[in-house]
Design a protein around this motif. Sequence first.
Motif, PDB file in Angstrom:
ATOM      1  N   ASP A 287      -1.806   8.516   4.402  1.00 40.16           N
ATOM      2  CA  ASP A 287      -1.143   7.031   4.789  1.00 40.16           C
ATOM      3  C   ASP A 287      -1.536   6.828   6.240  1.00 40.16           C
ATOM      4  O   ASP A 287      -0.739   7.143   7.120  1.00 40.16           O
ATOM      5  CB  ASP A 287       0.169   7.095   4.603  1.00 40.16           C
ATOM      6  N   GLU A 288      -2.873   5.989   6.417  1.00 34.06           N
ATOM      7  CA  GLU A 288      -3.079   5.787   7.816  1.00 34.06           C
ATOM      8  C   GLU A 288      -2.974   6.889   8.811  1.00 34.06           C
ATOM      9  O   GLU A 288      -2.317   6.960   9.852  1.00 34.06           O
ATOM     10  CB  GLU A 288      -2.180   4.666   8.439  1.00 34.06           C
TER      11      GLU A 288
ATOM     12  N   LYS B   5       0.780  -1.261  -0.034  1.00 38.38           N
ATOM     13  CA  LYS B   5      -0.069  -0.180   0.021  1.00 38.38           C
ATOM     14  C   LYS B   5       0.890   1.306  -0.044  1.00 38.38           C
ATOM     15  O   LYS B   5       0.813   2.196  -0.910  1.00 38.38           O
ATOM     16  CB  LYS B   5      -0.914   0.000   1.428  1.00 38.38           C
ATOM     17  N   SER B   6       1.743   1.533   0.972  1.00 32.79           N
ATOM     18  CA  SER B   6       2.693   2.794   1.136  1.00 32.79           C
ATOM     19  C   SER B   6       3.656   2.706  -0.015  1.00 32.79           C
ATOM     20  O   SER B   6       3.620   3.832  -0.410  1.00 32.79           O
ATOM     21  CB  SER B   6       3.194   2.508   2.615  1.00 32.79           C
ATOM     22  N   VAL B   7       4.275   1.608  -0.389  1.00 37.20           N
ATOM     23  CA  VAL B   7       5.229   1.751  -1.525  1.00 37.20           C
ATOM     24  C   VAL B   7       4.552   2.214  -2.614  1.00 37.20           C
ATOM     25  O   VAL B   7       4.888   2.931  -3.305  1.00 37.20           O
ATOM     26  CB  VAL B   7       5.856   0.243  -1.598  1.00 37.20           C
ATOM     27  N   THR B   8       3.285   1.816  -2.986  1.00 31.85           N
ATOM     28  CA  THR B   8       2.584   2.313  -4.221  1.00 31.85           C
ATOM     29  C   THR B   8       2.324   3.757  -4.148  1.00 31.85           C
ATOM     30  O   THR B   8       2.775   4.413  -5.281  1.00 31.85           O
ATOM     31  CB  THR B   8       1.085   1.601  -4.272  1.00 31.85           C
ATOM     32  N   ASN B   9       2.178   4.307  -3.242  1.00 35.94           N
ATOM     33  CA  ASN B   9       2.060   5.835  -3.100  1.00 35.94           C
ATOM     34  C   ASN B   9       3.271   6.779  -2.781  1.00 35.94           C
ATOM     35  O   ASN B   9       3.000   7.635  -3.224  1.00 35.94           O
ATOM     36  CB  ASN B   9       0.859   6.046  -1.941  1.00 35.94           C
ATOM     37  N   LEU B  10       4.014   6.032  -2.140  1.00 33.73           N
ATOM     38  CA  LEU B  10       5.465   6.823  -2.319  1.00 33.73           C
ATOM     39  C   LEU B  10       5.928   6.673  -3.455  1.00 33.73           C
ATOM     40  O   LEU B  10       6.739   7.949  -4.045  1.00 33.73           O
ATOM     41  CB  LEU B  10       6.443   6.079  -1.352  1.00 33.73           C
ATOM     42  N   THR B  11       5.709   5.771  -4.342  1.00 30.96           N
ATOM     43  CA  THR B  11       6.069   5.602  -5.828  1.00 30.96           C
ATOM     44  C   THR B  11       5.311   6.916  -6.570  1.00 30.96           C
ATOM     45  O   THR B  11       6.075   7.649  -7.386  1.00 30.96           O
ATOM     46  CB  THR B  11       5.701   4.476  -6.366  1.00 30.96           C
ATOM     47  N   ILE B  12       4.369   6.958  -6.385  1.00 29.50           N
ATOM     48  CA  ILE B  12       3.357   8.162  -7.029  1.00 29.50           C
ATOM     49  C   ILE B  12       3.984   9.433  -6.803  1.00 29.50           C
ATOM     50  O   ILE B  12       4.391  10.158  -7.668  1.00 29.50           O
ATOM     51  CB  ILE B  12       1.989   8.130  -6.621  1.00 29.50           C
TER      52      ILE B  12
ATOM     53  N   GLY C  35       3.370  18.800  -2.984  1.00 29.35           N
ATOM     54  CA  GLY C  35       3.011  19.814  -2.268  1.00 29.35           C
ATOM     55  C   GLY C  35       2.006  20.894  -3.130  1.00 29.35           C
ATOM     56  O   GLY C  35       1.138  21.629  -2.402  1.00 29.35           O
ATOM     57  N   ASN C  36       2.272  20.801  -4.379  1.00 27.35           N
ATOM     58  CA  ASN C  36       1.507  21.605  -5.332  1.00 27.35           C
ATOM     59  C   ASN C  36       0.237  21.115  -5.915  1.00 27.35           C
ATOM     60  O   ASN C  36      -0.787  21.466  -5.603  1.00 27.35           O
ATOM     61  CB  ASN C  36       2.480  22.336  -6.210  1.00 27.35           C
ATOM     62  N   LYS C  37       0.641  19.755  -6.547  1.00 27.53           N
ATOM     63  CA  LYS C  37      -0.305  19.299  -7.328  1.00 27.53           C
ATOM     64  C   LYS C  37      -0.997  18.110  -6.693  1.00 27.53           C
ATOM     65  O   LYS C  37      -2.218  17.542  -6.695  1.00 27.53           O
ATOM     66  CB  LYS C  37      -0.209  19.038  -8.617  1.00 27.53           C
ATOM     67  N   MET C  38       0.195  17.540  -5.887  1.00 23.57           N
ATOM     68  CA  MET C  38      -0.268  16.118  -5.066  1.00 23.57           C
ATOM     69  C   MET C  38       0.576  16.435  -3.786  1.00 23.57           C
ATOM     70  O   MET C  38       1.700  16.853  -3.604  1.00 23.57           O
ATOM     71  CB  MET C  38       0.233  14.949  -5.924  1.00 23.57           C
ATOM     72  N   SER C  39       0.007  15.773  -2.755  1.00 27.91           N
ATOM     73  CA  SER C  39       0.568  15.713  -1.346  1.00 27.91           C
ATOM     74  C   SER C  39       0.039  14.622  -0.416  1.00 27.91           C
ATOM     75  O   SER C  39      -0.642  13.804  -0.875  1.00 27.91           O
ATOM     76  CB  SER C  39      -0.120  17.064  -0.779  1.00 27.91           C
ATOM     77  N   MET C  40       0.724  14.548   0.351  1.00 29.06           N
ATOM     78  CA  MET C  40       0.520  13.450   1.380  1.00 29.06           C
ATOM     79  C   MET C  40       0.751  13.832   2.895  1.00 29.06           C
ATOM     80  O   MET C  40       1.389  14.572   3.324  1.00 29.06           O
ATOM     81  CB  MET C  40       1.825  12.390   1.359  1.00 29.06           C
ATOM     82  N   ILE C  41      -0.326  13.176   3.659  1.00 28.64           N
ATOM     83  CA  ILE C  41      -0.527  13.161   5.026  1.00 28.64           C
ATOM     84  C   ILE C  41       0.105  11.753   5.524  1.00 28.64           C
ATOM     85  O   ILE C  41      -0.233  10.541   5.312  1.00 28.64           O
ATOM     86  CB  ILE C  41      -1.960  13.392   5.704  1.00 28.64           C
ATOM     87  N   PHE C  42       1.056  11.728   6.543  1.00 25.09           N
ATOM     88  CA  PHE C  42       1.663  10.722   6.962  1.00 25.09           C
ATOM     89  C   PHE C  42       1.213  10.272   8.309  1.00 25.09           C
ATOM     90  O   PHE C  42       0.422  10.970   8.765  1.00 25.09           O
ATOM     91  CB  PHE C  42       3.237  10.852   7.140  1.00 25.09           C
ATOM     92  N   GLN C  43       1.327   9.108   8.712  1.00 23.07           N
ATOM     93  CA  GLN C  43       0.717   8.364   9.816  1.00 23.07           C
ATOM     94  C   GLN C  43       1.334   8.919  11.212  1.00 23.07           C
ATOM     95  O   GLN C  43       0.306   9.362  12.012  1.00 23.07           O
ATOM     96  CB  GLN C  43       1.165   6.701   9.802  1.00 23.07           C
ATOM     97  N   ASP C  44       2.702   9.188  11.238  1.00 24.81           N
ATOM     98  CA  ASP C  44       3.194   9.882  12.441  1.00 24.81           C
ATOM     99  C   ASP C  44       3.316  11.415  12.493  1.00 24.81           C
ATOM    100  O   ASP C  44       4.649  11.649  11.869  1.00 24.81           O
ATOM    101  CB  ASP C  44       4.447   8.850  12.723  1.00 24.81           C
TER     102      ASP C  44
END
Length: 345
Positions: free
Chosen positions: A184-185, A52-59, A94-103
């Motif tokens: 991500d969780e 799951k996480s590997v997929t989204n880190l690759t994106i 951060g501009n077009k795509m961004s991520m919220i991490f678990q911790d």
Amino acid sequence: MTSTDQQPFLSIRDLKVHFSTEDGIVKAVDGLSFDLAKGQTLGIVGESGSGKSVTNLTILGLHDRDRTAIDGEILLDGQELLNASEKELERLRGNKMSMIFQDALASLSPYHTIGTQIGETYRKHTGVSKAEARKRAIEMLRRVGIPQPDMRVDDYPHQFSGGMRQRAMIAMALVCDPELLIADEPTTALDVTVQAQIMDLLKDLQQEFGTAIIFITHDLGVIADIADDVLVMYGGRCVERGTKREVLTSPQHPYTLGLLNSMPDLHGPVDVELSPIPGSPPSLLNPPSGCRFHPRCAFADKVAGNLCSTERPMLEIVAGRGSACHLTADQKRELFAHYAELQRH
């Protein structure tokens, strides 16, 4: 996926992500495809190590290029990401795509104020002044429900509670109005009340901004609350896809059924024993042949010719619905209904 006239904003085709290690090649993601439209939420669910996480880190391009072999296609609003330069990916992140991490505590710098960290993200992509960035940070803290944002903007992460830190992370992720948000969780370490508040916040912000969301979790209860569509991963592969209702009420893969039967029923008797999936997730250094779930599957002996252990089941998607399983449609209906009935008693 959910029926919609929208073209997919994110399109992934036959993605493979393999890592080189001292022990061999880890096939973390092994032929994954899916689409996501703007304004939709895709829940990706599976045990730890499912990819799951590997997929989204690759994106996002957040992988070690020296140790990672990637094949396939990732299109974001028509732009190919796998061949993009690091400079171009930095512009998009951060501009077009961004991520919220678990911790959130580990993701936020302890040496800078919350406002500085949100503001610097905004300045990097817009070039505004520090004063404008601070104003934007206060605005975002207010949007995510932080009380007295004009004062709390100068606090450090350790001065925020766990729920407030996660809200600050969401503010940072959304400060540049990204069109794709990967979560991500993000609620795993929070109590159920704060978890529900964060989920409601994400839904409200999605409605406001029209953001496409990928929500990664191992918890089907969370998926039931937020997702439009669900993708179930096991051993680096997608084993089932469909709408939230389809997957949660009529699973087509034994692994999905196992996940559902291992969850407590909040509306049922309290003395019912849970039914954990036997065994452990597969090693992606040396994954099982055929269907990667077959060593743990309660139904593998129902398929003739040892197909489950010798032949990889193909994922056939019809109108957004499908599963990668050698069981026939009739077998799935009969066996899954019987198995689910046993778990209720």
